[in-house]
Design a protein around this motif. Structure first.
Motif, PDB file in Angstrom:
ATOM      1  N   VAL A  71      17.959 103.140  26.627  1.00  0.00           N
ATOM      2  CA  VAL A  71      17.160 104.178  27.276  1.00  0.00           C
ATOM      3  C   VAL A  71      18.127 105.277  27.692  1.00  0.00           C
ATOM      4  O   VAL A  71      19.116 105.012  28.381  1.00  0.00           O
ATOM      5  N   LEU A  72      17.861 106.501  27.241  1.00  0.00           N
ATOM      6  CA  LEU A  72      18.742 107.627  27.519  1.00  0.00           C
ATOM      7  C   LEU A  72      18.050 108.600  28.465  1.00  0.00           C
ATOM      8  O   LEU A  72      17.000 109.159  28.142  1.00  0.00           O
ATOM      9  N   GLN A  73      18.645 108.795  29.629  1.00  0.00           N
ATOM     10  CA  GLN A  73      18.150 109.776  30.591  1.00  0.00           C
ATOM     11  C   GLN A  73      19.019 111.020  30.499  1.00  0.00           C
ATOM     12  O   GLN A  73      20.234 110.934  30.656  1.00  0.00           O
ATOM     13  N   ALA A  74      18.382 112.146  30.234  1.00  0.00           N
ATOM     14  CA  ALA A  74      19.131 113.399  30.163  1.00  0.00           C
ATOM     15  C   ALA A  74      18.205 114.532  30.546  1.00  0.00           C
ATOM     16  O   ALA A  74      17.084 114.630  30.029  1.00  0.00           O
ATOM     17  N   PRO A  75      18.601 115.411  31.447  1.00  0.00           N
ATOM     18  CA  PRO A  75      17.717 116.491  31.900  1.00  0.00           C
ATOM     19  C   PRO A  75      17.483 117.512  30.791  1.00  0.00           C
ATOM     20  O   PRO A  75      18.216 117.554  29.794  1.00  0.00           O
ATOM     21  N   PRO A  76      16.430 118.328  30.945  1.00  0.00           N
ATOM     22  CA  PRO A  76      16.177 119.380  29.949  1.00  0.00           C
ATOM     23  C   PRO A  76      17.428 120.249  29.749  1.00  0.00           C
ATOM     24  O   PRO A  76      18.118 120.592  30.702  1.00  0.00           O
ATOM     25  N   GLY A  77      17.686 120.550  28.477  1.00  0.00           N
ATOM     26  CA  GLY A  77      18.827 121.406  28.169  1.00  0.00           C
ATOM     27  C   GLY A  77      20.132 120.665  27.963  1.00  0.00           C
ATOM     28  O   GLY A  77      21.152 121.280  27.644  1.00  0.00           O
ATOM     29  N   ALA A  78      20.125 119.319  28.140  1.00  0.00           N
ATOM     30  CA  ALA A  78      21.375 118.566  27.965  1.00  0.00           C
ATOM     31  C   ALA A  78      21.782 118.473  26.504  1.00  0.00           C
ATOM     32  O   ALA A  78      22.949 118.249  26.197  1.00  0.00           O
ATOM     33  N   GLY A  79      20.813 118.610  25.587  1.00  0.00           N
ATOM     34  CA  GLY A  79      21.142 118.573  24.171  1.00  0.00           C
ATOM     35  C   GLY A  79      20.791 117.286  23.472  1.00  0.00           C
ATOM     36  O   GLY A  79      21.201 117.070  22.330  1.00  0.00           O
ATOM     37  N   LYS A  80      20.014 116.421  24.122  1.00  0.00           N
ATOM     38  CA  LYS A  80      19.722 115.115  23.521  1.00  0.00           C
ATOM     39  C   LYS A  80      18.945 115.252  22.214  1.00  0.00           C
ATOM     40  O   LYS A  80      19.204 114.515  21.253  1.00  0.00           O
TER      41      LYS A  80
END
Length: 801
Positions: free
Chosen positions: A23-32
């Motif tokens: 599970v990958l948590q990354a805020p908007p704009g992080a580039g995921k």
């Protein structure tokens, strides 16, 4: 430029090598979105194709273009995309919309050639994403333990997702954002009026005092168009206004997210721009505070978009858009105090959506026990299964039918798919109309007005909606056969077998629907006097819905479509109003009574059973003999003998056992008044019990003259009433067993003269005084000095004595 997600990629790769899921948590704009698929490819974790799910068409295509651009290609080579009506195959990476994955899984449960599934923007919790994850996780557990699985989210609480995936590793990217100044209104807006003028004013104001692009969040196309119109001539010439919403042609969507060559731009967008898209050069956000979500709409029987307040998670994501490239500012169209009433997160779509499509997919998969992050509500799922059975898509055990498989393959709601498959090409326009918002909001209910507007035009119709309906109709008609001609009402009845309405007798404009609910039309509406209608849109009132769209249906059309579902029902029931059992025969379609006739040869058992309901209402009516019999039984029961209980509560609770077999010919309150239940009560005792009862608590006392007098057992002692002269000669007091009988002694005029439980004592002590009084009143009757020696009699003295 190095993206924030780069720091988290090594941990993600290690987790996938070790566990195969993460599970990958990354805020908007992080580039995921644009880095994770390529990172998996570069790491050589799989030889299979990498599939990444996006919740929206624009986001899917934009992501594919960005991924292809990073490796110096265009979509259709190593990177591709797939969505309804548009695709470019990719050899290693494909970005697909969520419904595409479900079709891939249903057609190939082993996902042959696919090495990894990535769920992007999973925090939006769309129904298709939840279903896709449940199916993919079941496949990984049962068939493909080598299948890599990554759930990526901007704001979702990762713990429940990780737990669902058997404690999958959670990888977090902190992201990078510039500070955003948040500004609120000083006073609340009046939510009863349109917010577009206030938002247009705010846009004009923000352009004057800020720099960079402006992103405005509005709930839908209608609001976007009205704000765009309200801005006409009010912005500097170097400021471009660009709409952005799902139904916009793709070229215009791309123009909205692309940077301007010079000057500034104002993007008027739906929630499509919250997280799944990167819009260049935005430094100002204006948040209208509203979002449009898919919700099950009982008025249409399908999913509809409803406008709601944003949640705290959504307002945070929207504000963050202003801080992607530099420090920014967010204008919120509400006061600071109003934020306390906002929900924390938007609900998962599965909690409030129409589940007909989900129920169909689950049946097609062959299991209702799927590992959902949020299980579908049982009641809503059961309603969906009921609908699918009525459409012939499921059988009585909720297993999918051959027709159901064909329905599942259609790219529309099961109601409309069933209609299209049954009626063919001719139904495409109606299907597109029913799936779209009403193009003539204030027109009368008759749906034929809308159909004519689509074909011939109408100044009252919304042109944009009409064009979308035509485009969708063309798409839906592809591959369909040209079948026998059906009227629009017949086709609608195929889609809405539960919405066929029968006008209530004597009540214009009020209907009973075949699904059991009530509906009403405005008085004077053109369809209000019709006997039968098909209601295609209702306002959802659970008591009596208002019909917003409908078609008149002929009875011959109904019978032609549903002859196999029209049945005769025999009805036998107690009528409180008539105080009798009524027997009728009804011709039924669902809850509709098409015909009503007398049932002359009603089953006697059914009549008797219905009469019991009347007896329960009226209560027991025991004759004197029945009461005495019951009292005898209760006397012995109190003495410890094994006999059935005959108190009122016990008798009422067991009417079916003791009374029902004796009710032949009893069918009204008058019949019940005349009915003597003694034999029914006697039937509660077997032969041995009756012998014991007659022995221990006899029904009669035999007088010295041989007359049988009923013994009343209702009092403290058994009692009889008898003339004094008839007891002459009695020297022992009568008893029941050892219990003395209370004897009421009567005068020749049938008036009590003494009540005694000791007749020998009465002869000695009281009789002389009684004799003195009675001789004067009844001189023609014998009054011997010693009644113990006299013969009993009921006769007067012979003449002359």
């Amino acid at each position: 430029m190095t993206l924030p997600i780069e720091d988290a990629l090594p941990d993600l790769i290690d987790a996938l090598r070790a566990e195969g899921r993460a599970v990958l948590q990354a805020p908007p704009g992080a580039g995921k979105t644009t880095r994770v698929p390529l990172a998996l490819l570069d790491a050589g974790l799989t030889d299979g194709k990498i599939i990444m799910l996006e919740p929206r068409r624009l986001a899917a295509r934009a992501a594919a273009e960005r991924l292809a651009e990073q490796i110096g290609e265009k979509p259709g080579q190593m990177v591709g995309y797939r969505m309804r009506g548009d695709s470019k195959a990719g050899s290693r990476i494909e970005v697909v919309t969520e419904g595409i994955l479900t079709r891939m899984i249903q057609s190939d449960p082993e996902l042959t050639g696919i090495g990894a599934i990535l769920f992007d923007e999973f925090h939006e919790r769309s129904l298709n994403a939840d279903l896709g994850l449940a199916l993919t996780w079941e496949i990984r557990q049962a068939l493909r333990d080598d299948l890599l699985l990554v759930v990526m989210s901007a704001t979702l609480d990762a713990a429940p997702v990780a737990a669902l995936l058997d404690d999958a590793p959670v990888i977090t990217s902190e992201g990078r954002a510039y500070p955003v100044e948040v500004k609120h209104l000083a006073r609340p807006l009046d939510r009863k009026v349109r917010i577009e003028p206030a938002i247009a004013d705010e846009i004009v104001h923000s352009v004057k005092e800020t720099e960079g692009g402006v992103l405005v969040f509005l709930p839908g196309e209608g609001e976007i168009r009205r704000v765009e119109a309200a801005l006409a001539g009010r912005l500097p010439k170097n400021v471009e206004v660009r709409p952005l919403y799902g139904a916009l042609p793709f070229a215009k969507q791309r123009a909205a997210i692309a940077p301007v060559e010079s000057g500034r731009k104002v993007v008027l967008s739906t929630s499509i721009a919250e997280t799944s898209l990167t819009i260049e050069d935005i430094r100002v956000v204006i948040d209208g505070g509203l979002a449009r979500r898919s919700r099950y709409d009982p008025s249409s029987g399908m999913a509809r978009l409803v406008t709601e307040r944003v949640t705290k998670a959504e307002m945070t994501q929207r504000a963050g858009r202003a801080g992607r490239v530099a420090a920014g500012v967010c204008y919120r169209m509400w006061t600071k105090g109003e934020e306390g009433g906002l929900q924390a997160f938007p609900p998962a779509e599965i909690e409030a959506a129409d589940l007909a499509g989900l129920a169909l997919e689950m049946a097609l998969w062959g299991s209702t026990d799927l590992p959902f992050l949020t299980p579908p509500p049982e009641g809503t799922l059961a309603e969906a299964q009921d609908l699918l059975r009525s459409l012939g898509a499921l059988d009585d055990s909720n297993a999918i039918t051959a027709h159901g498989r064909a329905v599942a393959a259609m790219p529309t709601h099961p109601r409309l798919a069933h209609m299209l498959l049954t009626a063919g090409k001719q139904a495409a326009t109606l299907a597109a109309l029913l799936a779209e918002r009403d193009p003539m909001m204030n027109a009368p209910t008759d749906l034929t007005l809308r159909l004519r507007a689509i074909q011939n035009g109408d100044a009252r119709a919304n042109h944009g909606t009409i064009e979308r309906i035509k485009t969708e109709a063309k798409r839906l008609s592809q591959g369909l056969e040209q079948k026998h001609s059906l009227s629009a009402a017949e086709m609608a009845a195929l889609a809405y077998p539960d919405r066929i309405g029968l006008r209530r007798k004597g009540e214009a404009a009020r209907f009973v629907l075949s699904g059991g609910k009530g509906a009403a039309m405005p008085d004077g509406d053109g369809l209000a006097s019709q006997r039968l209608i098909v209601a295609t849109d209702l306002d959802g009132d659970p008591r009596e819905a208002k019909v917003r769209q409908a078609l008149a249906l002929g009875e011959s059309e109904l019978r032609g479509l549903y002859a196999d579902r029209i049945r005769w029902e025999n009805h036998c029931a107690w009528s409180k109003r008539d105080r009798r059992v009524l027997t009728r025969k009804y011709e039924m379609f669902g809850a509709l009574t098409l015909d009503d006739r007398r049932w002359d040869d009603a089953d006697p058992d059914a009549v008797a059973q219905a009469m019991l309901d009347g007896i329960r209402e009226m209560g027991l009516r025991l004759s004197g003999a029945a009461r005495r019999f019951r009292a005898r039984v209760e006397l012995l029961r109190e003495g410890g003998m094994d006999l059935p209980a005959m108190d009122d509560d016990s008798l009422m609770a067991t009417l079916d056992d003791w009374l029902l077999p004796h009710l032949d010919g009893v069918r009204s309150a008058e019949d019940w008044k005349k009915f003597n239940p003694l034999e029914a009560l006697r039937g509660m005792l077997d032969w041995n019990q009756m012998q014991m009862l007659d022995r221990e608590a006899p029904a009669h006392f035999t007088t010295p003259l041989g007359r049988k007098l009923p013994i009343d057992y209702d009092g403290e002692l058994p009692q009889i009433t008898v003339r004094v002269q008839e007891m002459f000669g009695v020297t022992r007091h009568p008893t029941v067993g050892k219990t003395p009988i209370r004897v009421t002694l009567l005068s020749p005029g049938q008036k009590p003269v003494q009540v005694t439980a000791d007749i020998p004592g009465f002869w000695v002590n009281s009789y002389p005084d009684v004799r003195k009084d009675m001789r004067a009143q009844y001189p023609k009757h014998p009054w011997p000095e010693d009644p113990r020696e006299a013969d009993p009699t009921l006769r007067a003295k012979p003449r002359g004595q």
